[in-house]
Design a protein around this motif. Structure first.
Motif, mmCIF file in Angstrom:
data_model
loop_
_atom_site.group_PDB
_atom_site.id
_atom_site.type_symbol
_atom_site.label_atom_id
_atom_site.label_comp_id
_atom_site.label_asym_id
_atom_site.label_seq_id
_atom_site.Cartn_x
_atom_site.Cartn_y
_atom_site.Cartn_z
ATOM 1 N N SER A 127 43.484 35.789 51.447
ATOM 2 C CA SER A 127 42.319 35.070 50.972
ATOM 3 C C SER A 127 40.912 35.785 51.893
ATOM 4 C CB SER A 127 42.196 33.627 51.186
ATOM 5 O OG SER A 127 42.315 33.398 52.442
ATOM 6 N N SER A 128 41.079 36.541 52.846
ATOM 7 C CA SER A 128 39.945 37.139 53.478
ATOM 8 C C SER A 128 39.810 38.672 53.374
ATOM 9 C CB SER A 128 39.916 36.709 54.881
ATOM 10 O OG SER A 128 41.037 37.166 55.429
ATOM 11 N N LEU A 129 40.522 39.246 52.541
ATOM 12 C CA LEU A 129 40.585 40.814 52.549
ATOM 13 C C LEU A 129 39.207 41.343 52.306
ATOM 14 C CD1 LEU A 129 44.032 41.408 50.503
ATOM 15 C CD2 LEU A 129 43.412 42.042 53.324
ATOM 16 N N GLY A 130 38.684 42.234 53.100
ATOM 17 C CA GLY A 130 37.520 42.721 52.669
ATOM 18 C C GLY A 130 36.277 41.874 52.889
ATOM 19 N N GLN A 131 36.047 40.687 53.100
ATOM 20 C CA GLN A 131 35.132 39.553 52.719
ATOM 21 C C GLN A 131 34.333 39.306 54.126
ATOM 22 O OE1 GLN A 131 34.522 38.337 49.563
ATOM 23 N NE2 GLN A 131 36.065 39.928 49.596
ATOM 24 N N GLN A 132 33.165 39.380 53.998
ATOM 25 C CA GLN A 132 32.086 39.039 55.243
ATOM 26 C C GLN A 132 31.766 37.478 55.047
ATOM 27 O OE1 GLN A 132 31.363 41.222 57.692
ATOM 28 N NE2 GLN A 132 32.553 42.561 56.918
ATOM 29 N N ILE A 133 32.241 36.834 55.888
ATOM 30 C CA ILE A 133 32.029 35.588 55.813
ATOM 31 C C ILE A 133 30.755 34.943 56.262
ATOM 32 C CG2 ILE A 133 32.899 32.890 56.537
ATOM 33 C CD1 ILE A 133 34.870 34.644 54.534
ATOM 34 N N ASN A 134 29.962 34.282 55.448
ATOM 35 C CA ASN A 134 28.682 33.702 55.747
ATOM 36 C C ASN A 134 28.759 32.471 56.190
ATOM 37 O OD1 ASN A 134 25.976 32.856 56.061
ATOM 38 N ND2 ASN A 134 25.332 32.625 54.051
ATOM 39 N N ASP A 187 42.735 37.532 42.257
ATOM 40 C CA ASP A 187 41.574 37.962 42.570
ATOM 41 C C ASP A 187 41.536 38.583 43.971
ATOM 42 O OD1 ASP A 187 38.782 37.575 42.075
ATOM 43 O OD2 ASP A 187 38.593 36.071 43.715
ATOM 44 N N ALA A 188 42.447 38.128 44.926
ATOM 45 C CA ALA A 188 42.480 38.671 46.180
ATOM 46 C C ALA A 188 43.079 40.163 46.348
ATOM 47 C CB ALA A 188 43.410 37.823 47.141
ATOM 48 N N MET A 189 44.034 40.457 45.332
ATOM 49 C CA MET A 189 44.682 41.681 45.574
ATOM 50 C C MET A 189 44.240 42.943 44.802
ATOM 51 S SD MET A 189 48.865 40.818 45.806
ATOM 52 C CE MET A 189 48.882 42.575 47.018
ATOM 53 N N THR A 190 42.873 42.796 44.237
ATOM 54 C CA THR A 190 41.981 43.913 43.710
ATOM 55 C C THR A 190 41.399 44.583 45.005
ATOM 56 O OG1 THR A 190 40.060 42.582 43.440
ATOM 57 C CG2 THR A 190 41.466 42.818 41.641
ATOM 58 N N TYR A 191 41.563 44.262 46.385
ATOM 59 C CA TYR A 191 41.267 44.877 47.536
ATOM 60 C C TYR A 191 41.727 46.112 47.504
ATOM 61 C CZ TYR A 191 39.873 45.801 52.176
ATOM 62 O OH TYR A 191 39.602 46.328 53.387
ATOM 63 N N ASP A 192 41.123 47.170 47.847
ATOM 64 C CA ASP A 192 41.197 48.535 48.065
ATOM 65 C C ASP A 192 40.832 48.856 49.348
ATOM 66 O OD1 ASP A 192 41.888 51.304 47.030
ATOM 67 O OD2 ASP A 192 40.253 51.646 47.674
ATOM 68 N N GLN A 193 41.815 49.458 50.345
ATOM 69 C CA GLN A 193 41.447 49.779 51.696
ATOM 70 C C GLN A 193 40.804 50.810 51.920
ATOM 71 O OE1 GLN A 193 45.556 49.567 53.545
ATOM 72 N NE2 GLN A 193 44.955 47.769 54.637
ATOM 73 N N ALA A 194 40.904 52.064 50.809
ATOM 74 C CA ALA A 194 40.189 53.232 51.162
ATOM 75 C C ALA A 194 38.500 52.944 50.823
ATOM 76 C CB ALA A 194 40.655 54.229 50.098
ATOM 77 N N THR A 195 38.397 52.195 49.722
ATOM 78 C CA THR A 195 36.865 51.962 49.382
ATOM 79 C C THR A 195 36.476 50.736 50.059
ATOM 80 O OG1 THR A 195 37.461 50.993 47.296
ATOM 81 C CG2 THR A 195 37.162 53.325 47.325
ATOM 82 N N LYS A 196 37.219 49.866 50.631
ATOM 83 C CA LYS A 196 36.705 48.694 51.030
ATOM 84 C C LYS A 196 36.105 47.787 50.001
ATOM 85 C CE LYS A 196 38.109 49.879 55.278
ATOM 86 N NZ LYS A 196 39.583 49.412 55.830
ATOM 87 N N SER A 197 36.642 47.770 48.829
ATOM 88 C CA SER A 197 36.037 47.318 47.530
ATOM 89 C C SER A 197 37.164 46.214 47.192
ATOM 90 C CB SER A 197 35.665 48.252 46.767
ATOM 91 O OG SER A 197 36.612 48.689 46.158
ATOM 92 N N GLY A 198 36.752 45.280 46.354
ATOM 93 C CA GLY A 198 37.390 44.322 45.804
ATOM 94 C C GLY A 198 37.791 43.284 46.587
ATOM 95 N N GLY A 199 38.966 42.594 46.503
ATOM 96 C CA GLY A 199 39.344 41.434 47.256
ATOM 97 C C GLY A 199 39.004 40.120 46.521
ATOM 98 N N PRO A 200 39.216 38.936 47.350
ATOM 99 C CA PRO A 200 38.692 37.827 46.868
ATOM 100 C C PRO A 200 37.282 37.450 46.911
ATOM 101 C CG PRO A 200 39.399 37.391 49.145
ATOM 102 C CD PRO A 200 39.688 38.992 48.846
ATOM 103 N N ASN A 201 36.776 38.018 45.656
ATOM 104 C CA ASN A 201 35.431 37.888 45.738
ATOM 105 C C ASN A 201 34.685 37.159 44.310
ATOM 106 O OD1 ASN A 201 35.953 39.806 43.662
ATOM 107 N ND2 ASN A 201 35.127 41.399 44.769
ATOM 108 N N GLY A 202 35.717 36.385 43.679
ATOM 109 C CA GLY A 202 35.447 35.684 42.573
ATOM 110 C C GLY A 202 35.341 36.567 41.039
#
Length: 349
Positions: free
Chosen positions: A324-331, A123-138
């Motif tokens: 577990s926090s790649l690309g995530q904005q924590i609320n 779930d976390a390693m779908t993160y893409d640094q170029a587009t800032k998409s994916g990551g541990p987002n469920g």
């Protein structure tokens, strides 16, 4: 290499001058009137070195008014601080309950631990640094994603978490828990369970002594930063395909390339071996063939043989925290709720 048989999973079955205090009976509140005038840049008072511009006068006046406003805002600041403390306590209490629910679920089905670890990793390693998409987002909860080849065999772990989510949502006062949070905290729980099991094994199977050993020598305190990352938001669509390798079939170079793409190196690849498919021993045997990764594999194998496992456990916690926090904005207000006001008029004294 004999050390290669030691597995992470094998043990599981201010500068302002203060003013003097005023007497309460002499304190008079006067309205403040502010008039805005057009100011020319060359409009000055005085002459020579002692001259100063009108804007300087207004600057001093503005600072004075600002200090007065700050002095009168004490009650607001106190109220805001109290509200923040209440929210922190609410989140802390809720997280504690979430951990208990997940611990019970994991202890009941320890054989699902490898799948929980891989579920969180994928779930976390779908993160893409170029587009800032994916990551541990469920996103892995979607049927179109969990059914992909790289997620084969992870459905049982997802079903376990879905059942846990129903229980958690039933007692949550601040809304349902996100899958993004749930998946990562399940991985934390599974990791802790494995280290605890290792401590119990080192105590000859004595659970009480094993728990005492892990409390005394374990690195449980290293989870502080991970615990703060509580408030991820679920995505509303699956992440793009092709971002996760088939770990059990991938070459070491493919694994290294994937980890490098998200800012991690051979050290982190080695320490995450238990997350890379169902068979950690097979994964480590493969990783040991690479000159960049092999030294780290051996280091963590030796560490797992020690009483405290400090090197291995600390590096694993650190790496999992970053993943577990790649690309995530924590609320940081997630899972908080309004506190009912007490009607003092109804209190019987």
């Amino acid at each position: 290499m004999e050390a290669m048989g030691v597995s992470f999973l094998s043990t599981v079955p201010s500068l302002a001058t203060p003013t003097p205090p005023r007497r309460a009976n002499r304190c008079i509140t006067r309205p403040v009137f502010i008039r805005c005038n057009k100011i020319e840049t060359d409009d000055v008072f005085g002459s020579g070195e002692s001259c100063f511009r009108r804007r300087d006068v207004l600057g001093v006046a503005g600072a004075t008014i600002g200090m007065e406003l700050l002095a009168s805002s004490g009650s607001f600041i106190e109220a805001a601080s109290a509200a923040d403390l209440i929210q922190r306590r609410q989140r802390s209490e809720f997280l504690s309950s979430v951990r208990k629910t997940l611990t019970t679920a994991i202890e009941g089905t320890p054989d699902v631990i490898p799948s929980i670890l891989t579920l969180a990793l994928n779930d976390a390693m779908t993160y893409d640094q170029a587009t800032k998409s994916g990551g541990p987002n469920g996103s892995i909860r979607f049927s179109s994603e969990i059914s992909r080849p790289e997620n084969k065999g992870l459905s049982a772990a997802l079903r376990l978490l879905e059942a846990a989510k129903k229980e958690i949502d039933s007692y949550s006062k601040g809304g349902p828990i996100s899958f993004a949070d749930l998946v990562q905290y399940a991985a934390q729980g599974a990791t802790k369970a494995t280290f605890l099991a290792s401590a119990i094994r080192k105590c000859g199977g004595n659970e009480e002594k094993g728990r005492l050993l892990y409390t005394a020598y374990g690195s449980n305190g290293q989870w502080g930063l991970f615990d703060k990352q509580f408030g991820r938001t679920d995505t509303e669509e699956p992440d793009p395909e092709g971002r996760i390798p088939l770990w059990e079939k991938a070459s070491v170079q493919e694994m290294k390339d994937k980890f490098k793409a998200i800012g991690l190196g051979p050290r982190q690849l080695a320490v995450m071996s238990a997350f890379l498919g169902p068979d950690q021993n097979a994964t480590e045997a493969l990783l040991a063939t690479d000159p960049d990764v092999s030294p780290w594999v051996q280091k963590y194998q030796r560490s797992r043989e020690t009483l405290s496992q400090t090197d291995y456990e600390v590096d694993l916690i650190t790496t999992l925290t970053k993943l577990s926090s790649l690309g995530q904005q924590i609320n940081y207000e997630a899972y908080t709720y309004p506190v009912p006001k007490v009607d003092l008029s109804k209190l019987k004294l």
